[in-house]
Each structure stands twice: as C-alpha cells, then as structure tokens.
Design a protein around this motif. Structure first.
Motif, PDB file in Angstrom:
ATOM      1  N   ASN A  61      13.106 -10.795  44.900  1.00  0.00           N
ATOM      2  CA  ASN A  61      14.627  -9.592  43.900  1.00  0.00           C
ATOM      3  C   ASN A  61      13.858  -9.869  42.310  1.00  0.00           C
ATOM      4  O   ASN A  61      14.849  -9.020  41.907  1.00  0.00           O
TER       5      ASN A  61
ATOM      6  N   ARG B 151      12.381  -9.298  38.862  1.00  0.00           N
ATOM      7  CA  ARG B 151      11.631  -7.894  38.350  1.00  0.00           C
ATOM      8  C   ARG B 151       9.894  -8.631  38.198  1.00  0.00           C
ATOM      9  O   ARG B 151       9.172  -7.942  38.540  1.00  0.00           O
ATOM     10  N   PHE B 152       9.754 -10.249  37.609  1.00  0.00           N
ATOM     11  CA  PHE B 152       8.530 -10.648  37.148  1.00  0.00           C
ATOM     12  C   PHE B 152       8.451 -12.006  37.939  1.00  0.00           C
ATOM     13  O   PHE B 152       9.455 -12.755  37.807  1.00  0.00           O
ATOM     14  N   ARG B 153       7.871 -11.651  39.425  1.00  0.00           N
ATOM     15  CA  ARG B 153       7.827 -12.482  40.597  1.00  0.00           C
ATOM     16  C   ARG B 153       6.470 -13.865  39.791  1.00  0.00           C
ATOM     17  O   ARG B 153       5.439 -13.308  39.064  1.00  0.00           O
TER      18      ARG B 153
END
Length: 150
Positions: free
Chosen positions: A49, A51-53
C-alpha cells in the motif's frame, strides 16, 4: 480472566492457555515456507500500500523485516508440533495430515493473501549476496530443519 487467542499465536502461549494435559493430547501441525521465498512475499505484502515501494535491500535493513516463524511452532528452541508441512507442498502435506488424523475426504484449502499480479518470476531475482546471507543467518533454524536451499 479472558484468554485471548489470535492469529500466529506462539505455541508456548497456547500451551499456557490450554494447560499441559490438553496441549499434549492435541495433534499440532504447521506449515513452513522456504525462507528466501517467504521473505520476498513478506516484502511485497508489507509494502503493497505504499505509494513508493522501498527497494528490497532497504526493506531488509529494517529489523521489522524479520519474520519469527520458528518461534511460533517451537518452545524453548525445540519444535513443539507433531508435523511441519511444506508450503511448497500444501495440498499433499495437508492430505497426509488429514490421513494421520483419520479424516477422510477431499478438502480444498482456501487461498488468502495471494498477490494478484506477480511482480517477479522468481524470488531469487531480488536478492543480492548480502540479503541472501542475511536470510540464511536470520532463518538458519528453519533452513537446517527443513533442508531449504536458496
């Protein structure tokens, strides 16, 4: 007092709740997964979940990346279950467990926490030498017990 059972409750706590006699009378089993494969799955699950893994490398630097599976099915560093099935062989191993228990019939196990789109072909694709060795160190007990290899 109310006894609180929960998902992934460690064996020592279950034994404390139910008592030695009940604990010893139960057939106890669990499933273990190749730790290198499990760690990649855990990474994708925990970062699903965001936004930027973060990279797998940076995820692995966080102590919360450790998954304490062995501590769930062992007590005082000894395996406390009657059988450990392999995640890689769930249908066959579960059928063998049912057979050991004298339970007839075909049971289809539900699938949960399945990634809809597989982001990689193989768990091996995300590892560096450093992260590969880190998993080997963290999960040496499971690797030795189950004979897992990278």
């Amino acid at each position: 007092p109310t006894v609180g059972f929960y998902e992934h409750i460690p064996g020592w706590r279950v034994r404390a709740y139910v008592g030695e006699e009940t604990w010893n009378s139960y057939y106890k089993f669990c499933f273990e997964r190749n730790p290198w494969d499990r760690q990649v799955s855990f990474y994708y699950y925990k970062t699903r979940n965001l936004r930027f893994r973060p990279s797998f490398e940076s995820f692995m630097r966080n102590k919360r990346a450790y998954v304490a599976n062995y501590d769930i099915y062992s007590i005082e560093n000894s395996i406390a279950v009657d059988r450990i099935g392999r995640y890689e062989n769930i249908p066959e191993d579960f059928e063998a467990i049912l057979s050991e228990l004298g339970l007839a019939g075909q049971i289809t196990l539900p699938r949960a926490n399945v990634t809809k789109v597989k982001p990689i072909k193989s768990y091996r694709d995300v590892y560096s030498d450093e992260t590969k060795e880190l998993v080997a160190k963290w999960y040496s007990r499971e690797i030795e017990e189950m004979g897992y290899e990278f």
